[in-house]
Scaffold this motif. Sequence first.
Motif, PDB file in Angstrom:
ATOM      1  N   SER A 158       0.836  -1.202   0.000  1.00  0.00           N
ATOM      2  CA  SER A 158       0.000   0.000   0.000  1.00  0.00           C
ATOM      3  C   SER A 158       0.872   1.253   0.000  1.00  0.00           C
ATOM      4  CB  SER A 158      -0.907  -0.004   1.230  1.00  0.00           C
ATOM      5  OG  SER A 158      -1.648   1.198   1.323  1.00  0.00           O
ATOM      6  N   LEU A 159       1.953   1.219   0.770  1.00  0.00           N
ATOM      7  CA  LEU A 159       2.877   2.354   0.817  1.00  0.00           C
ATOM      8  C   LEU A 159       3.510   2.601  -0.544  1.00  0.00           C
ATOM      9  CD1 LEU A 159       4.607   4.504   2.246  1.00  0.00           C
ATOM     10  CD2 LEU A 159       6.145   2.658   2.974  1.00  0.00           C
ATOM     11  N   PHE A 160       3.899   1.541  -1.230  1.00  0.00           N
ATOM     12  CA  PHE A 160       4.500   1.712  -2.558  1.00  0.00           C
ATOM     13  C   PHE A 160       3.509   2.364  -3.519  1.00  0.00           C
ATOM     14  CE2 PHE A 160       7.107  -2.293  -1.457  1.00  0.00           C
ATOM     15  CZ  PHE A 160       8.078  -1.524  -0.833  1.00  0.00           C
ATOM     16  N   ILE A 206       4.258   6.117  -5.109  1.00  0.00           N
ATOM     17  CA  ILE A 206       4.367   6.354  -6.548  1.00  0.00           C
ATOM     18  C   ILE A 206       3.328   7.377  -7.004  1.00  0.00           C
ATOM     19  CG2 ILE A 206       4.154   5.302  -8.827  1.00  0.00           C
ATOM     20  CD1 ILE A 206       5.242   2.696  -7.573  1.00  0.00           C
ATOM     21  N   ALA A 207       2.074   7.202  -6.555  1.00  0.00           N
ATOM     22  CA  ALA A 207       1.024   8.125  -6.961  1.00  0.00           C
ATOM     23  C   ALA A 207       1.326   9.549  -6.491  1.00  0.00           C
ATOM     24  CB  ALA A 207      -0.312   7.659  -6.389  1.00  0.00           C
ATOM     25  N   ASP A 225      -1.778  -5.852  -9.837  1.00  0.00           N
ATOM     26  CA  ASP A 225      -1.923  -5.143 -11.112  1.00  0.00           C
ATOM     27  C   ASP A 225      -1.905  -3.629 -10.938  1.00  0.00           C
ATOM     28  OD1 ASP A 225      -2.050  -7.560 -12.427  1.00  0.00           O
ATOM     29  OD2 ASP A 225      -4.240  -7.586 -12.562  1.00  0.00           O
ATOM     30  N   LYS A 226      -2.528  -3.130  -9.875  1.00  0.00           N
ATOM     31  CA  LYS A 226      -2.574  -1.681  -9.684  1.00  0.00           C
ATOM     32  C   LYS A 226      -1.179  -1.120  -9.464  1.00  0.00           C
ATOM     33  CE  LYS A 226      -4.745   1.996  -6.982  1.00  0.00           C
ATOM     34  NZ  LYS A 226      -5.698   2.327  -5.877  1.00  0.00           N
ATOM     35  N   LEU A 227      -0.383  -1.829  -8.671  1.00  0.00           N
ATOM     36  CA  LEU A 227       0.983  -1.377  -8.428  1.00  0.00           C
ATOM     37  C   LEU A 227       1.801  -1.430  -9.712  1.00  0.00           C
ATOM     38  CD1 LEU A 227       3.306  -0.467  -6.652  1.00  0.00           C
ATOM     39  CD2 LEU A 227       3.594  -2.840  -5.885  1.00  0.00           C
ATOM     40  N   ILE A 228       1.649  -2.498 -10.483  1.00  0.00           N
ATOM     41  CA  ILE A 228       2.386  -2.622 -11.743  1.00  0.00           C
ATOM     42  C   ILE A 228       2.004  -1.490 -12.691  1.00  0.00           C
ATOM     43  CG2 ILE A 228       2.713  -4.040 -13.805  1.00  0.00           C
ATOM     44  CD1 ILE A 228       2.357  -6.509 -11.993  1.00  0.00           C
TER      45      ILE A 228
END
Length: 243
Positions: free
Chosen positions: A82-84, A88-89, A113-116
């Motif tokens: 979640s932190l990553f 990024i956002a 997928d959301k992080l990628i």
Amino acid sequence: MPKDPVILEGNGPRHVAIIMDGNGRWAQARGRPRLFGHHAGARRVREVVEACPELGIKYLTIFAFSTENWKRTQVEVAGLMSLFRRYIAKETRALDARGVRVRFIGDRVRLDDKLIDLMDNLEAQTAGNDGVNLTIALNYGGRDEVARATKRLAEDVAAGKLRPADVDEQTLPRYLDTCVLPDPDLVIRTSGEARISNFLLWQSAYSEYEFIDTLWPDFSASELARLCHAYGARDRRFGAVKA
């Protein structure tokens, strides 16, 4: 207090890699949960990135999450993911505005997928920047990287694209995640641990190392400058002997 003198490019390390360790202990020492320390450590990244141009650091590689970190509690791993996503956002616009080019290394298969998507978008948005090259090692392990690279190399040999006789120590780096990056000149590990924890095993064969007691959330631009100055005084011979 006087500022640290500026490192002129060519005197200090061009590529610095950092094992950012000690977030959990920093938080626990303050009676807070480990994730509190991870959030503090993420904020520290911005200061270090901003310090790089003045210090002549063109490439900065940071170890954010290792292939071994999945062994941590489900709560901590979920919190880190979640932190990553949040980091990024939140930082994409600022990184792009500062001319930072961002790349990610590591195996993305286990990431959601959301992080990628966020990683892909950050790489694409900053692809044209020519400032600091920030590489984030996420779900990264040196042995895993070499294994994946060797598999791709073997596939090319099997397909006839590469002759076995042509494979040498210059060949494998072209298949590594870091193929477009120079090897690190200086590797720093914070928190007092004196091990490299499966980080850039191939690339750091001739890197200089600094193992320091400072916990990552307490690491500062001035300490980075001090380590860069110390690096500049080292005699790097790469196995040779000066006449």
